[in-house]
Scaffold this active site. Sequence first.
Site, PDB file in Angstrom:
ATOM      1  N   LYS A   1       0.845  -1.209   0.000  1.00 40.54           N
ATOM      2  CA  LYS A   1       0.000   0.000   0.000  1.00 40.54           C
ATOM      3  C   LYS A   1       0.879   1.257   0.000  1.00 40.54           C
ATOM      4  CE  LYS A   1      -2.145  -1.164   3.875  1.00 40.54           C
ATOM      5  NZ  LYS A   1      -1.457  -2.438   4.182  1.00 40.54           N
TER       6      LYS A   1
ATOM      7  N   ARG B   1     -10.192   0.350   8.498  1.00 40.24           N
ATOM      8  CA  ARG B   1      -9.720  -0.992   8.810  1.00 40.24           C
ATOM      9  C   ARG B   1     -10.755  -1.808   9.552  1.00 40.24           C
ATOM     10  NH1 ARG B   1      -3.856   0.205   8.836  1.00 40.24           N
ATOM     11  NH2 ARG B   1      -2.804  -1.746   9.222  1.00 40.24           N
TER      12      ARG B   1
ATOM     13  N   ARG C   1      11.641  -5.756   5.434  1.00 44.29           N
ATOM     14  CA  ARG C   1      11.441  -4.328   5.116  1.00 44.29           C
ATOM     15  C   ARG C   1      12.394  -3.432   5.921  1.00 44.29           C
ATOM     16  NH1 ARG C   1       5.585  -1.857   5.577  1.00 44.29           N
ATOM     17  NH2 ARG C   1       5.673  -2.862   7.610  1.00 44.29           N
TER      18      ARG C   1
ATOM     19  N   ARG D   1      10.941  -1.356  11.362  1.00 46.24           N
ATOM     20  CA  ARG D   1       9.798  -0.952  12.175  1.00 46.24           C
ATOM     21  C   ARG D   1       9.640  -1.879  13.370  1.00 46.24           C
ATOM     22  NH1 ARG D   1       4.727   0.251   8.197  1.00 46.24           N
ATOM     23  NH2 ARG D   1       3.673  -0.971   9.814  1.00 46.24           N
TER      24      ARG D   1
ATOM     25  N   ARG E   1      -0.662  -9.174  13.523  1.00 44.16           N
ATOM     26  CA  ARG E   1      -1.211  -8.213  12.552  1.00 44.16           C
ATOM     27  C   ARG E   1      -1.978  -8.938  11.449  1.00 44.16           C
ATOM     28  NH1 ARG E   1       4.025  -5.318  10.796  1.00 44.16           N
ATOM     29  NH2 ARG E   1       2.692  -4.158   9.362  1.00 44.16           N
TER      30      ARG E   1
HETATM   31  P1  AP5 Z   1       4.810  -1.645   1.989  1.00 43.41           P
HETATM   32  O1  AP5 Z   1       4.498  -0.812   0.795  1.00 43.41           O
HETATM   33  O2  AP5 Z   1       5.538  -0.999   3.109  1.00 43.41           O
HETATM   34  O3  AP5 Z   1       3.486  -2.398   2.497  1.00 43.41           O
HETATM   35  P2  AP5 Z   1       2.191  -1.827   3.235  1.00 43.41           P
HETATM   36  O4  AP5 Z   1       0.997  -2.449   2.582  1.00 43.41           O
HETATM   37  O5  AP5 Z   1       2.232  -0.338   3.312  1.00 43.41           O
HETATM   38  O6  AP5 Z   1       2.379  -2.526   4.650  1.00 43.41           O
HETATM   39  P3  AP5 Z   1       2.271  -1.941   6.131  1.00 43.41           P
HETATM   40  O7  AP5 Z   1       2.998  -2.884   7.014  1.00 43.41           O
HETATM   41  O8  AP5 Z   1       2.668  -0.495   6.174  1.00 43.41           O
HETATM   42  O9  AP5 Z   1       0.749  -2.078   6.373  1.00 43.41           O
HETATM   43  P4  AP5 Z   1       0.018  -2.074   7.715  1.00 43.41           P
HETATM   44  O10 AP5 Z   1      -1.355  -1.868   7.244  1.00 43.41           O
HETATM   45  O11 AP5 Z   1       0.245  -3.229   8.577  1.00 43.41           O
HETATM   46  O12 AP5 Z   1       0.729  -0.881   8.535  1.00 43.41           O
HETATM   47  P5  AP5 Z   1       0.271   0.604   8.878  1.00 43.41           P
HETATM   48  O13 AP5 Z   1       1.480   1.436   8.938  1.00 43.41           O
HETATM   49  O14 AP5 Z   1      -0.868   1.021   8.033  1.00 43.41           O
HETATM   50  O15 AP5 Z   1       5.665  -2.919   1.473  1.00 43.41           O
HETATM   51  C1  AP5 Z   1       6.101  -3.929   2.384  1.00 43.41           C
HETATM   52  C2  AP5 Z   1       7.402  -4.586   1.879  1.00 43.41           C
HETATM   53  O16 AP5 Z   1       7.147  -5.247   0.642  1.00 43.41           O
HETATM   54  C3  AP5 Z   1       8.550  -3.595   1.592  1.00 43.41           C
HETATM   55  O17 AP5 Z   1       9.771  -4.192   1.952  1.00 43.41           O
HETATM   56  C4  AP5 Z   1       8.464  -3.366   0.085  1.00 43.41           C
HETATM   57  O18 AP5 Z   1       9.713  -3.016  -0.465  1.00 43.41           O
HETATM   58  C5  AP5 Z   1       7.982  -4.737  -0.393  1.00 43.41           C
HETATM   59  N1  AP5 Z   1       7.154  -4.683  -1.601  1.00 43.41           N
HETATM   60  C6  AP5 Z   1       6.178  -3.751  -1.896  1.00 43.41           C
HETATM   61  N2  AP5 Z   1       5.614  -4.031  -3.096  1.00 43.41           N
HETATM   62  C7  AP5 Z   1       6.232  -5.163  -3.560  1.00 43.41           C
HETATM   63  C8  AP5 Z   1       6.070  -5.955  -4.754  1.00 43.41           C
HETATM   64  N3  AP5 Z   1       5.157  -5.626  -5.695  1.00 43.41           N
HETATM   65  N4  AP5 Z   1       6.853  -7.052  -4.894  1.00 43.41           N
HETATM   66  C9  AP5 Z   1       7.773  -7.390  -3.951  1.00 43.41           C
HETATM   67  N5  AP5 Z   1       7.981  -6.683  -2.798  1.00 43.41           N
HETATM   68  C10 AP5 Z   1       7.210  -5.575  -2.610  1.00 43.41           C
HETATM   69  O19 AP5 Z   1      -0.328   0.389  10.366  1.00 43.41           O
HETATM   70  C11 AP5 Z   1       0.525   0.082  11.448  1.00 43.41           C
HETATM   71  C12 AP5 Z   1      -0.299  -0.019  12.727  1.00 43.41           C
HETATM   72  O20 AP5 Z   1      -0.932   1.257  13.009  1.00 43.41           O
HETATM   73  C13 AP5 Z   1      -1.450  -1.026  12.717  1.00 43.41           C
HETATM   74  O21 AP5 Z   1      -1.016  -2.332  13.026  1.00 43.41           O
HETATM   75  C14 AP5 Z   1      -2.362  -0.437  13.793  1.00 43.41           C
HETATM   76  O22 AP5 Z   1      -1.897  -0.735  15.090  1.00 43.41           O
HETATM   77  C15 AP5 Z   1      -2.220   1.061  13.573  1.00 43.41           C
HETATM   78  N6  AP5 Z   1      -3.238   1.574  12.636  1.00 43.41           N
HETATM   79  C16 AP5 Z   1      -3.008   2.149  11.423  1.00 43.41           C
HETATM   80  N7  AP5 Z   1      -4.153   2.465  10.815  1.00 43.41           N
HETATM   81  C17 AP5 Z   1      -5.153   2.088  11.653  1.00 43.41           C
HETATM   82  C18 AP5 Z   1      -6.566   2.122  11.568  1.00 43.41           C
HETATM   83  N8  AP5 Z   1      -7.220   2.613  10.501  1.00 43.41           N
HETATM   84  N9  AP5 Z   1      -7.281   1.620  12.619  1.00 43.41           N
HETATM   85  C19 AP5 Z   1      -6.664   1.132  13.704  1.00 43.41           C
HETATM   86  N10 AP5 Z   1      -5.337   1.050  13.849  1.00 43.41           N
HETATM   87  C20 AP5 Z   1      -4.567   1.527  12.822  1.00 43.41           C
HETATM   88 MG    MG Z   2       2.399   1.052   4.901  1.00 46.17          MG
END
Ligand code: AP5
Ligand code: MG
Length: 206
Positions: A13, A88, A122, A153, A164
């Site tokens: 994402k 979410r 990552r 992270r 997660r």
């Molecule tokens: P990356 O692009 O970083 O993936 P991502 O989908 O952004 O993954 P996140 O871990 O950021 O998602 P998340 O939803 O768990 O975390 P968030 O920060 O939102 O890519 C990942 C890896 O893959 C990288 O190494 C990249 O290089 C590689 N990659 C990418 N594309 C690729 C491809 N096509 N092929 C191969 N490799 C590839 O949330 C964190 C925490 O915040 C949550 O757990 C929760 O506690 C809280 N939180 C956030 N939002 C909310 C909400 N709305 N409600 C409640 N709690 C929330």
């Molecule tokens: Mg992300």
Amino acid sequence: MKLIFLGPPGAGKGTQATGVSSHLRVPHISTGDMFRSAIKNQTPTGLEAKRYMDAGQLVPDSVVIAMVKERLAMPDCENGYLLDGFPRTVEQAEALEKFAAPDAVVDIEVPDEMLVDRLTGRRVCATCSGTFHISKLAEEKLCPVCGGELYQRDDDKPATISNRLNVYHEQTAPLIGYYAGLGRLKRIDGNARPEDVFQNILSSLE
Ligand code: AP5
Ligand code: MG
């Protein structure tokens, strides 16, 4: 355009949001990034969010909804937004319908077994927030884009990753059906080269 990126942790994402938001000329709003910045600045929201994030749990709906509502009221969101990581839960989605209903929802789909490797490998740049994978960094210890320091992270440790993924399947995956029912869902195969995923996302929005 008002756009949502849905998908499990590690689906890509954040990686895709950078290019897609600049292509559409709308701000990229990541609730995870907002919480990480609040933690860094030790704000009350950050302190509350940290204990949930470290455990791989969701921050309570009331906290996230209030934060997003305030952010979307800012002038740079006048022509739309790209929300990454929100909503979410069904409660969050229902709240969003009332204050800024999305035009389209892109679900980036990647099987669980690939996500674990993506997340454990990552690395994120502390300066420009660029996201990389150790398999592509080779010997580089610093950000290949800006030279900043790379870090892992806190929630990218194996035990937290497994929580997660469980939370995603229980609480967030039901949104796929929710938005399909509203006729706004675009399903994208995230298990492809990043540049192909990018093109497929843009085509799905035409
Ligand atoms: P990356 O692009 O970083 O993936 P991502 O989908 O952004 O993954 P996140 O871990 O950021 O998602 P998340 O939803 O768990 O975390 P968030 O920060 O939102 O890519 C990942 C890896 O893959 C990288 O190494 C990249 O290089 C590689 N990659 C990418 N594309 C690729 C491809 N096509 N092929 C191969 N490799 C590839 O949330 C964190 C925490 O915040 C949550 O757990 C929760 O506690 C809280 N939180 C956030 N939002 C909310 C909400 N709305 N409600 C409640 N709690 C929330
Ligand atoms: Mg992300």
